[in-house]
Design an enzyme around this catalytic site. Sequence first.
Site, PDB file in Angstrom:
ATOM      1  N   LYS A 177       1.184  -0.914  -0.139  1.00 51.04           N
ATOM      2  CA  LYS A 177       0.126   0.158  -0.136  1.00 51.04           C
ATOM      3  C   LYS A 177       0.806   1.016  -0.109  1.00 51.04           C
ATOM      4  CE  LYS A 177      -3.784  -1.960   2.006  1.00 51.04           C
ATOM      5  NZ  LYS A 177      -3.381  -3.542   2.408  1.00 51.04           N
TER       6      LYS A 177
HETATM    7  C1  LIG Z   1      -4.028  -4.769   1.648  1.00 50.20           C
HETATM    8  C2  LIG Z   1      -3.336  -5.919   1.236  1.00 50.20           C
HETATM    9  C3  LIG Z   1      -3.832  -7.350   0.667  1.00 50.20           C
HETATM   10  C4  LIG Z   1      -5.396  -7.027   0.305  1.00 50.20           C
HETATM   11  O1  LIG Z   1      -5.184  -6.217  -1.218  1.00 50.20           O
HETATM   12  P1  LIG Z   1      -6.539  -5.585  -1.437  1.00 50.20           P
HETATM   13  O2  LIG Z   1      -6.508  -3.899  -2.385  1.00 50.20           O
HETATM   14  O3  LIG Z   1      -7.722  -5.266  -0.405  1.00 50.20           O
HETATM   15  O4  LIG Z   1      -7.363  -6.663  -2.104  1.00 50.20           O
HETATM   16  C5  LIG Z   1      -3.293  -8.143   0.449  1.00 50.20           C
HETATM   17  N1  LIG Z   1      -1.863  -8.132   1.452  1.00 50.20           N
HETATM   18  C6  LIG Z   1      -1.078  -6.909   1.969  1.00 50.20           C
HETATM   19  C7  LIG Z   1       0.095  -7.299   2.712  1.00 50.20           C
HETATM   20  C8  LIG Z   1      -2.679  -6.131   2.430  1.00 50.20           C
HETATM   21  O5  LIG Z   1      -1.439  -4.617   3.098  1.00 50.20           O
END
Ligand SMILES: *Cc1c(COP(=O)(O)O)cnc(C)c1O
Length: 495
Positions: A110
């Site tokens: 993210k």
């Molecule tokens: C947020 C997250 C996900 C999922 O991503 P989405 O965009 O919500 O599908 C997967 N792995 C990690 C480590 C995350 O932080």
Amino acid sequence: MKYQSTRNKGITASAAEAILNGLAPDGGLYVLPDLKKIRVDYDCLLKKDIYGMASELLALLLPSFDRKETERIVRRSFEGKFETEDITPTVSVGEETVLELFSGPTAAFKDVALSVLPNLMSEARKKCGFSDGLFILTATSGDTGKAAMEGFRDVPGTNIAVFYPKDGVSDVQRAQMATQEGKNVHVFAVNGNFDDAQREVKRIFEKYSGKGPAAGVRLSSANSINVGRLAPQTVYYFKAYADLVKRSIIALGEKVDFCVPTGNFGNILAGFLAREMGLPVGRLVCASNANNVLTDFITSGRYDRNRPFYKTLSPSMDILVSSNLERLLFCLGAGEETVARLMRELSEKGAFDAPRDITEKMHAVFSCAWCSDGDTVETIGKIWRRHKYLCDTHTAVAFHAAEEYKKQYPGHGHVVVLSTASPFKFPAAALEGLGVNASGTGTELMRKLSEETGLPVPRSLAGVGLLPERHLSVISKEEMESCVLRTAERIASGR
Ligand SMILES: *Cc1c(COP(=O)(O)O)cnc(C)c1O
């Protein structure tokens, strides 16, 4: 080119407005109705570095900003923020390629988009002549909250409140949030799960989207419902493809499959957007944990969140209401009225059936598989023993799904597995995968994991145990609204 609500084509916004609003006023999500008209010259795009790719893609997807502006935003967002020079490196692991997305300030994927979003918001504020303070509300399953706070800390004109499920995040994640610095950050642990927090945040948004929670304060969102997050996430799909061509793993134009560990459907949706824009993507594999509501949906076309909620070893995917799915329905051609009806059914009954033609279109692109906690741990161990590659629990879910997928689809293309977090963020599970018995705090477990594998603890995580814990509020979900209002009053009065 204007954005519109998934639920009403009469509700439109420029990209800058959509970024500031987060959610459309009718509760729908902002989408570009004529996305298919944006075709990129990928041959030309792939010759650029990630800065160039990002500038180009952001200008295409967020047409409020021209190339000069996006270049400046991208530079300010990425420079000096990532531990590796290559922001999103790709690594060969056995037959697969792993796209590592965790070298940012909080060691999760993210970071890529949340480094960009605050800069997009600052520019959007100027563009829209907007003098109100922005108050970002974020429900987090663990990683968004920390990455958003890092992105927004001390950004002028913004405040951010993060709500996380009290018992739903790893010890390292909890400590990361509790130690967050910055004068404009507010952190609350909520007694409830992620869906409770997310539903409440959405409700508060809808309630205060018109008038704001206090005079001179406007709410916005850093969740993946924001187009300002979705757009930067398309970049690394292009970058990974370029890497594969450069290393002669594929020929230019050859289709590549991406396997994505999925929760809110934001990351994988960005892959779908990249595909719509012309990147040669074959299939997208949606990898879930035991909260396999998406696996069932992709398989059957029926979405049903009336099921037990499991706390798993991959907590960032412990989600039963996957917000961005609404965008997929729209992009696959369900009209506004259909999307609005299905979302109404979801909120009233907790379930909906996608129309047959939409399910068929989905099957043409998406595959899916899910992975239990047992298989997650086993996969971490197997990949370590076979390839001396250590992956985190979310990435292990994707590796497992990739194996299942290759069995389902013998004609598959080269598979890229998206790695969404550093294994040091979830050290207990990684150690278990290696067959090492260990207990202790997050910091102790990180050190142990480093000793066992010879890999360094990422810089961004190494300091977590040393910082003072400043945010210790625990609230019920019923208290979230009053916390928002209280904080908004303080922002309004400049305290
Ligand atoms: C947020 C997250 C996900 C999922 O991503 P989405 O965009 O919500 O599908 C997967 N792995 C990690 C480590 C995350 O932080």
